[in-house]
Write a protein that holds these residues in place. Structure first.
Motif, PDB file in Angstrom:
ATOM      1  N   PRO A 195      16.394  -3.271 -12.454  1.00 13.13           N
ATOM      2  CA  PRO A 195      14.956  -3.501 -12.385  1.00 13.13           C
ATOM      3  C   PRO A 195      14.256  -2.603 -11.371  1.00 13.13           C
ATOM      4  N   ALA A 196      15.031  -1.737 -10.691  1.00 14.16           N
ATOM      5  CA  ALA A 196      14.439  -0.891  -9.644  1.00 14.16           C
ATOM      6  C   ALA A 196      13.315  -0.018 -10.201  1.00 14.16           C
ATOM      7  N   ARG A 197      13.504   0.515 -11.409  1.00 10.05           N
ATOM      8  CA  ARG A 197      12.495   1.394 -12.003  1.00 10.05           C
ATOM      9  C   ARG A 197      11.144   0.680 -12.115  1.00 10.05           C
ATOM     10  N   ASP A 198      11.141  -0.526 -12.672  1.00 17.18           N
ATOM     11  CA  ASP A 198       9.880  -1.266 -12.835  1.00 17.18           C
ATOM     12  C   ASP A 198       9.271  -1.651 -11.498  1.00 17.18           C
ATOM     13  N   ILE A 199      10.107  -2.064 -10.561  1.00 21.74           N
ATOM     14  CA  ILE A 199       9.613  -2.454  -9.236  1.00 21.74           C
ATOM     15  C   ILE A 199       8.959  -1.256  -8.558  1.00 21.74           C
ATOM     16  N   LEU A 200       9.645  -0.112  -8.579  1.00 22.17           N
ATOM     17  CA  LEU A 200       9.095   1.097  -7.949  1.00 22.17           C
ATOM     18  C   LEU A 200       7.812   1.544  -8.632  1.00 22.17           C
ATOM     19  N   ARG A 201       7.837   1.595  -9.953  1.00 24.61           N
ATOM     20  CA  ARG A 201       6.641   2.067 -10.674  1.00 24.61           C
ATOM     21  C   ARG A 201       5.456   1.137 -10.466  1.00 24.61           C
ATOM     22  N   ASN A 202       5.693  -0.150 -10.455  1.00 25.00           N
ATOM     23  CA  ASN A 202       4.597  -1.089 -10.174  1.00 25.00           C
ATOM     24  C   ASN A 202       4.022  -0.850  -8.786  1.00 25.00           C
ATOM     25  N   GLN A 203       4.892  -0.660  -7.799  1.00 23.41           N
ATOM     26  CA  GLN A 203       4.419  -0.426  -6.432  1.00 23.41           C
ATOM     27  C   GLN A 203       3.674   0.902  -6.322  1.00 23.41           C
ATOM     28  N   TYR A 204       4.214   1.960  -6.923  1.00 26.21           N
ATOM     29  CA  TYR A 204       3.529   3.259  -6.876  1.00 26.21           C
ATOM     30  C   TYR A 204       2.176   3.191  -7.571  1.00 26.21           C
ATOM     31  N   ASN A 205       2.084   2.483  -8.682  1.00 23.16           N
ATOM     32  CA  ASN A 205       0.805   2.352  -9.377  1.00 23.16           C
ATOM     33  C   ASN A 205      -0.230   1.638  -8.507  1.00 23.16           C
ATOM     34  N   ILE A 206       0.187   0.595  -7.813  1.00 21.49           N
ATOM     35  CA  ILE A 206      -0.727  -0.099  -6.891  1.00 21.49           C
ATOM     36  C   ILE A 206      -1.195   0.859  -5.798  1.00 21.49           C
ATOM     37  N   MET A 207      -0.252   1.571  -5.201  1.00 17.57           N
ATOM     38  CA  MET A 207      -0.588   2.505  -4.112  1.00 17.57           C
ATOM     39  C   MET A 207      -1.521   3.606  -4.609  1.00 17.57           C
ATOM     40  N   MET A 208      -1.236   4.130  -5.808  1.00 20.23           N
ATOM     41  CA  MET A 208      -2.050   5.204  -6.364  1.00 20.23           C
ATOM     42  C   MET A 208      -3.481   4.731  -6.623  1.00 20.23           C
ATOM     43  N   LYS A 209      -3.632   3.556  -7.199  1.00 20.27           N
ATOM     44  CA  LYS A 209      -4.974   3.044  -7.500  1.00 20.27           C
ATOM     45  C   LYS A 209      -5.766   2.789  -6.227  1.00 20.27           C
ATOM     46  N   ARG A 210      -5.132   2.225  -5.227  1.00 22.43           N
ATOM     47  CA  ARG A 210      -5.837   1.971  -3.960  1.00 22.43           C
ATOM     48  C   ARG A 210      -6.253   3.276  -3.285  1.00 22.43           C
ATOM     49  N   LEU A 211      -5.346   4.243  -3.255  1.00 21.86           N
ATOM     50  CA  LEU A 211      -5.669   5.542  -2.653  1.00 21.86           C
ATOM     51  C   LEU A 211      -6.780   6.232  -3.436  1.00 21.86           C
ATOM     52  N   TRP A 212      -6.657   6.259  -4.762  1.00 25.76           N
ATOM     53  CA  TRP A 212      -7.572   7.018  -5.607  1.00 25.76           C
ATOM     54  C   TRP A 212      -8.985   6.441  -5.593  1.00 25.76           C
ATOM     55  N   PHE A 213      -9.069   5.122  -5.800  1.00 25.53           N
ATOM     56  CA  PHE A 213     -10.395   4.502  -5.914  1.00 25.53           C
ATOM     57  C   PHE A 213     -10.948   4.018  -4.574  1.00 25.53           C
ATOM     58  N   GLY A 214     -10.083   3.824  -3.584  1.00 29.77           N
ATOM     59  CA  GLY A 214     -10.538   3.354  -2.280  1.00 29.77           C
ATOM     60  C   GLY A 214     -10.846   4.458  -1.291  1.00 29.77           C
ATOM     61  N   ILE A 215     -10.189   5.615  -1.465  1.00 30.34           N
ATOM     62  CA  ILE A 215     -10.373   6.708  -0.495  1.00 30.34           C
ATOM     63  C   ILE A 215     -10.789   8.013  -1.177  1.00 30.34           C
ATOM     64  N   THR A 216     -10.004   8.447  -2.151  1.00 30.31           N
ATOM     65  CA  THR A 216     -10.181   9.801  -2.685  1.00 30.31           C
ATOM     66  C   THR A 216     -11.497   9.970  -3.437  1.00 30.31           C
ATOM     67  N   TRP A 217     -11.785   9.100  -4.409  1.00 25.02           N
ATOM     68  CA  TRP A 217     -13.036   9.225  -5.153  1.00 25.02           C
ATOM     69  C   TRP A 217     -14.264   9.039  -4.256  1.00 25.02           C
ATOM     70  N   PRO A 218     -14.322   7.978  -3.432  1.00 19.72           N
ATOM     71  CA  PRO A 218     -15.504   7.843  -2.563  1.00 19.72           C
ATOM     72  C   PRO A 218     -15.682   9.046  -1.630  1.00 19.72           C
ATOM     73  N   SER A 219     -14.574   9.571  -1.116  1.00 16.71           N
ATOM     74  CA  SER A 219     -14.660  10.731  -0.226  1.00 16.71           C
ATOM     75  C   SER A 219     -15.160  11.967  -0.955  1.00 16.71           C
ATOM     76  N   ALA A 220     -14.728  12.156  -2.200  1.00  8.63           N
ATOM     77  CA  ALA A 220     -15.201  13.300  -2.993  1.00  8.63           C
ATOM     78  C   ALA A 220     -16.704  13.209  -3.224  1.00  8.63           C
ATOM     79  N   VAL A 221     -17.169  12.023  -3.571  1.00 12.14           N
ATOM     80  CA  VAL A 221     -18.601  11.827  -3.839  1.00 12.14           C
ATOM     81  C   VAL A 221     -19.413  12.044  -2.568  1.00 12.14           C
ATOM     82  N   LEU A 222     -18.968  11.468  -1.458  1.00 13.93           N
ATOM     83  CA  LEU A 222     -19.697  11.634  -0.191  1.00 13.93           C
ATOM     84  C   LEU A 222     -19.645  13.082   0.303  1.00 13.93           C
ATOM     85  N   THR A 223     -18.507  13.759   0.082  1.00 11.32           N
ATOM     86  CA  THR A 223     -18.416  15.184   0.426  1.00 11.32           C
ATOM     87  C   THR A 223     -19.470  15.977  -0.338  1.00 11.32           C
TER      88      THR A 223
END
Length: 175
Positions: free
Chosen positions: A39-67
């Motif tokens: 089950p390591a594959r699913d556990i890792l992918r679920n965690q990476y997807n959470i991290m990616m969404k938080r980074l992308w929509f919480g930091i990267t997109w807002p920073s791009a728009v404000l830049t």
């Protein structure tokens, strides 16, 4: 007011690049998690997807728009359009296309569609570095840099960067 806008612009450029540097790394790890057994594959992918969404929509997109908003505001307050700024804006447009490509790849991964290998994503990760070097050199050196020497320097930097990636791959394969 111009200096405050410029300072905020630089701050959001830094946070935007933080996202542009880290997002492809998470994509690499997400893609490479496919080699793990269940089950390591699913556990890792679920965690990476959470991290990616938080980074992308919480930091990267807002920073791009404000830049973008703050950069346009600073340009408006500057009141001129020097040649170095025209070239910088071309690189910034390219950077937004790169940002968009990361968004497309992230959406694919979130849907479980992994079109790119970890190695391909490692190479794609370095595109942000190339944009960063080009943009910072233009902003700092401005008209004191010749276009020819600037392009030659950028090409040399790209060659060195790609060589380093190839060497790193060889070192990883030996381990």
């Amino acid at each position: 007011m111009y200096l405050y806008i410029k300072a905020l612009h630089i701050i959001f450029v830094v946070t935007w690049f933080a996202g542009l540097f880290y997002m492809p790394r998470l994509m690499v790890y997400n893609a490479e998690a496919g080699a793990q057994p269940e089950p390591a594959r699913d556990i890792l992918r679920n965690q990476y997807n959470i991290m990616m969404k938080r980074l992308w929509f919480g930091i990267t997109w807002p920073s791009a728009v404000l830049t973008l908003i703050l950069g346009l505001s600073a340009w408006y307050q500057l009141g001129v359009f020097p040649d170095w700024l025209k070239i910088k804006l071309l690189f910034v447009i390219g950077l937004f296309f790169y940002h968009g490509s990361l968004h497309v790849i992230a959406k694919q991964q979130w849907k479980g569609n992994f079109k790119y290998s970890g190695q391909q994503l490692r190479i794609w990760n370095e595109v942000a570095t190339i944009f960063l070097v080009a943009i910072v050199m233009l902003v700092v050196v401005k008209e004191n840099m010749s276009v020819v020497w600037g392009l030659l320097g950028l090409i040399l930097f790209v060659v060195l960067l790609m060589s380093a990636i190839k060497i790193y791959k060889l070192v990883r394969m030996k381990k």
